[in-house]
Motif scaffolding. Structure first.
Motif, PDB file in Angstrom:
ATOM      1  N   LEU A   1       5.860  -1.222   6.058  1.00  0.00           N
ATOM      2  CA  LEU A   1       4.553  -1.874   6.109  1.00  0.00           C
ATOM      3  C   LEU A   1       4.581  -3.202   5.345  1.00  0.00           C
ATOM      4  O   LEU A   1       3.979  -4.185   5.763  1.00  0.00           O
TER       5      LEU A   1
ATOM      6  N   GLN B   1       2.732   1.755  -4.278  1.00  0.00           N
ATOM      7  CA  GLN B   1       1.593   1.048  -4.841  1.00  0.00           C
ATOM      8  C   GLN B   1       1.876   0.252  -6.109  1.00  0.00           C
ATOM      9  O   GLN B   1       1.083  -0.565  -6.510  1.00  0.00           O
TER      10      GLN B   1
ATOM     11  N   LEU C   1       0.808  -1.215   0.000  1.00  0.00           N
ATOM     12  CA  LEU C   1       0.000   0.000   0.000  1.00  0.00           C
ATOM     13  C   LEU C   1       0.843   1.267   0.000  1.00  0.00           C
ATOM     14  O   LEU C   1       0.368   2.338  -0.330  1.00  0.00           O
ATOM     15  N   VAL C   2       2.111   1.135   0.388  1.00  0.00           N
ATOM     16  CA  VAL C   2       2.959   2.320   0.480  1.00  0.00           C
ATOM     17  C   VAL C   2       3.558   2.658  -0.896  1.00  0.00           C
ATOM     18  O   VAL C   2       3.443   3.775  -1.382  1.00  0.00           O
TER      19      VAL C   2
ATOM     20  N   PHE D   1      -8.189  -3.240  -3.386  1.00  0.00           N
ATOM     21  CA  PHE D   1      -7.021  -2.612  -3.991  1.00  0.00           C
ATOM     22  C   PHE D   1      -5.734  -3.387  -3.686  1.00  0.00           C
ATOM     23  O   PHE D   1      -4.776  -3.334  -4.451  1.00  0.00           O
TER      24      PHE D   1
ATOM     25  N   PRO E   1      -4.302   8.574  -6.344  1.00  0.00           N
ATOM     26  CA  PRO E   1      -4.137   7.125  -6.188  1.00  0.00           C
ATOM     27  C   PRO E   1      -3.818   6.721  -4.760  1.00  0.00           C
ATOM     28  O   PRO E   1      -3.971   5.572  -4.382  1.00  0.00           O
ATOM     29  N   LYS E   2      -3.365   7.681  -3.954  1.00  0.00           N
ATOM     30  CA  LYS E   2      -3.025   7.360  -2.563  1.00  0.00           C
ATOM     31  C   LYS E   2      -4.289   7.140  -1.746  1.00  0.00           C
ATOM     32  O   LYS E   2      -4.250   6.579  -0.663  1.00  0.00           O
TER      33      LYS E   2
ATOM     34  N   ALA F   1     -10.279  -7.288   3.960  1.00  0.00           N
ATOM     35  CA  ALA F   1     -11.097  -6.697   5.010  1.00  0.00           C
ATOM     36  C   ALA F   1     -10.460  -5.420   5.541  1.00  0.00           C
ATOM     37  O   ALA F   1     -11.152  -4.505   5.982  1.00  0.00           O
ATOM     38  N   ARG F   2      -9.137  -5.340   5.491  1.00  0.00           N
ATOM     39  CA  ARG F   2      -8.449  -4.174   6.048  1.00  0.00           C
ATOM     40  C   ARG F   2      -8.125  -3.108   5.016  1.00  0.00           C
ATOM     41  O   ARG F   2      -8.243  -1.913   5.275  1.00  0.00           O
ATOM     42  N   TYR F   3      -7.684  -3.547   3.844  1.00  0.00           N
ATOM     43  CA  TYR F   3      -7.198  -2.563   2.872  1.00  0.00           C
ATOM     44  C   TYR F   3      -8.057  -2.468   1.621  1.00  0.00           C
ATOM     45  O   TYR F   3      -7.757  -1.688   0.723  1.00  0.00           O
ATOM     46  N   GLY F   4      -9.100  -3.299   1.528  1.00  0.00           N
ATOM     47  CA  GLY F   4      -9.963  -3.264   0.357  1.00  0.00           C
ATOM     48  C   GLY F   4      -9.391  -4.071  -0.794  1.00  0.00           C
ATOM     49  O   GLY F   4      -8.269  -4.575  -0.721  1.00  0.00           O
TER      50      GLY F   4
ATOM     51  N   VAL G   1      -7.028   5.245  -1.093  1.00  0.00           N
ATOM     52  CA  VAL G   1      -7.668   3.958  -1.297  1.00  0.00           C
ATOM     53  C   VAL G   1      -8.930   3.942  -0.444  1.00  0.00           C
ATOM     54  O   VAL G   1      -8.858   4.159   0.755  1.00  0.00           O
ATOM     55  N   PRO G   2     -10.097   3.720  -1.049  1.00  0.00           N
ATOM     56  CA  PRO G   2     -11.310   3.720  -0.232  1.00  0.00           C
ATOM     57  C   PRO G   2     -11.232   2.640   0.832  1.00  0.00           C
ATOM     58  O   PRO G   2     -10.920   1.489   0.532  1.00  0.00           O
TER      59      PRO G   2
ATOM     60  N   PRO H   1     -12.346  -0.159   3.278  1.00  0.00           N
ATOM     61  CA  PRO H   1     -13.490  -1.049   3.440  1.00  0.00           C
ATOM     62  C   PRO H   1     -14.031  -0.993   4.861  1.00  0.00           C
ATOM     63  O   PRO H   1     -15.055  -1.575   5.160  1.00  0.00           O
TER      64      PRO H   1
ATOM     65  N   GLY I   1      -6.262  -1.136   9.128  1.00  0.00           N
ATOM     66  CA  GLY I   1      -6.005  -0.846   7.712  1.00  0.00           C
ATOM     67  C   GLY I   1      -5.149   0.390   7.507  1.00  0.00           C
ATOM     68  O   GLY I   1      -5.243   1.051   6.477  1.00  0.00           O
ATOM     69  N   VAL I   2      -4.282   0.695   8.473  1.00  0.00           N
ATOM     70  CA  VAL I   2      -3.415   1.862   8.352  1.00  0.00           C
ATOM     71  C   VAL I   2      -2.291   1.552   7.366  1.00  0.00           C
ATOM     72  O   VAL I   2      -1.671   0.502   7.453  1.00  0.00           O
ATOM     73  N   TYR I   3      -2.073   2.440   6.400  1.00  0.00           N
ATOM     74  CA  TYR I   3      -0.929   2.202   5.513  1.00  0.00           C
ATOM     75  C   TYR I   3      -0.093   3.447   5.313  1.00  0.00           C
ATOM     76  O   TYR I   3       0.913   3.429   4.612  1.00  0.00           O
TER      77      TYR I   3
END
Lengths: 146, 178
Positions: free
Chosen positions: A60, A49, A46-47, A92, B27-28, A87-90, B30-31, B33, B133-135
């Motif tokens: 991360l 991408q 996620l960092v 994506f 793009p950063k 569940a946490r990041y979607g 991210v929706p 969930p 969900g922290v990124y």
């Protein structure tokens, strides 16, 4: 000989790249190891991408690799690990997103483009074949014309 | 025949349209969930007192805000001022989540810049942050009285986000709880 050395060097450098962010891990079974490798290649960092978890050295990504490893060790299935991440990041986080309404264009777009391309080629060829005045093997010149 | 000349122009316009939209999207962002879902469990030691365990349950029944920060995070410093102001002017509890940080550095930061937090949970390893969900820090969550996450801000809060999104929602959540 020179070619061989160059090829070897090229292959070696590539091996270095693909193993970039992977720690040495002990697995209980070859299946577990395969599952781990598949997961870290399929999950997005996620960092950074445009990298997967295996490639990224972001903190991360290291944490998430540890998390994947821990879950597999606990006996969780690949599906369970993917669900945990989604569940946490979607969705994506998935480099291979599921086929649904939002991703339909992504999945089928290339096929549609190919179909359009083929259609254009077919039309183009047909039109050129039927153009009057060009050499048509079936065309007969009437007797009177001689 | 005339229409044929327009085809490249048309293709150009369509591509420009897509690229234009692409430029505007971030793009950063991210929706998450997690919005609309129950807040994950917290259960972490407090920064100033490792014996006190901060849990999600203790905030049930009233809206609260969770702000993920760290001393190594540059944009956290930028948003901190707004949080200090917010703590002065509203009575919603702001809970800090100090993410992958050094406890001494964090305590010094709060002494220097002010402490807007009702309590700061110390997530040294970042394990709890994964559940949330922290990124990227800072991240901010608004949780309603039922314990449902209603809003997530990724990246620093600026004056505009504070005025247009956070403050109105805080008001709404507090009215719902009243």
């Amino acid at each position: 000989m020179k070619k061989l050395i160059l090829t070897t060097l090229l292959l070696l450098s590539w091996a270095g790249v693909s193993l970039g962010g992977i720690e040495t891990r002990q697995f209980e079974s070859p299946e577990q190891e395969t599952a781990y490798k598949e997961l870290v290649f399929e999950l997005r960092c996620l960092v950074c991408q445009n990298q997967n978890l295996a490639d990224s050295n972001a903190e991360l990504a290291v944490d998430l690799r540890n998390e994947v490893y821990r879950m597999l060790k606990e006996g969780k299935s690949k599906r369970e690990v993917l669900d945990f991440m989604v569940a946490r990041y979607g969705e994506f986080v998935l480099y291979r997103p599921p086929v649904d309404k939002a991703t339909a264009l992504l999945w089928f777009g290339p096929v549609i483009m190919l179909a359009i391309g083929l259609l254009i080629v077919i039309l183009f060829i047909r039109r050129h074949r039927n153009r009057p005045g060009e050499n048509d093997p079936d065309e007969i010149i009437p007797e009177d014309d001689y | 025949m005339k229409a044929k000349f327009l085809i490249p122009l048309l293709i150009f316009l369509v591509i420009s349209g897509f690229l234009g939209v692409g430029l505007v999207l971030d793009p950063k962002e991210v929706p998450s969930p997690l919005v609309g879902k129950p807040a994950p469990a917290l259960s972490l030691p407090a920064l100033d007192n490792p014996e006190r365990i901060v849990t999600t349950e203790e905030f049930l029944g009233k809206p609260w805000m969770l702000n993920v920060w760290a001393t190594w995070c540059v944009s956290c410093r930028a948003e901190h001022r707004l949080l200090v102001e917010m703590a002065k002017h509203t009575d919603i509890p702001i809970v800090g989540l100090d993410y992958k940080d050094d406890a001494d550095d964090a305590k010094q930061w709060l002494r220097q810049l002010g402490d807007p937090y009702a309590v700061t949970a110390f997530d040294e390893k970042g394990r709890i942050a994964i559940d949330w969900g922290v990124y990227g820090t800072p991240e901010t969550y608004l949780i309603d009285k039922e314990g449902i996450i209603r809003f997530k801000q990724i990246g620093p809060i600026d004056a505009k986000v504070m005025q247009e999104k956070i403050l109105p929602l805080v008001k709404q959540l507090q009215e719902e709880a009243a």
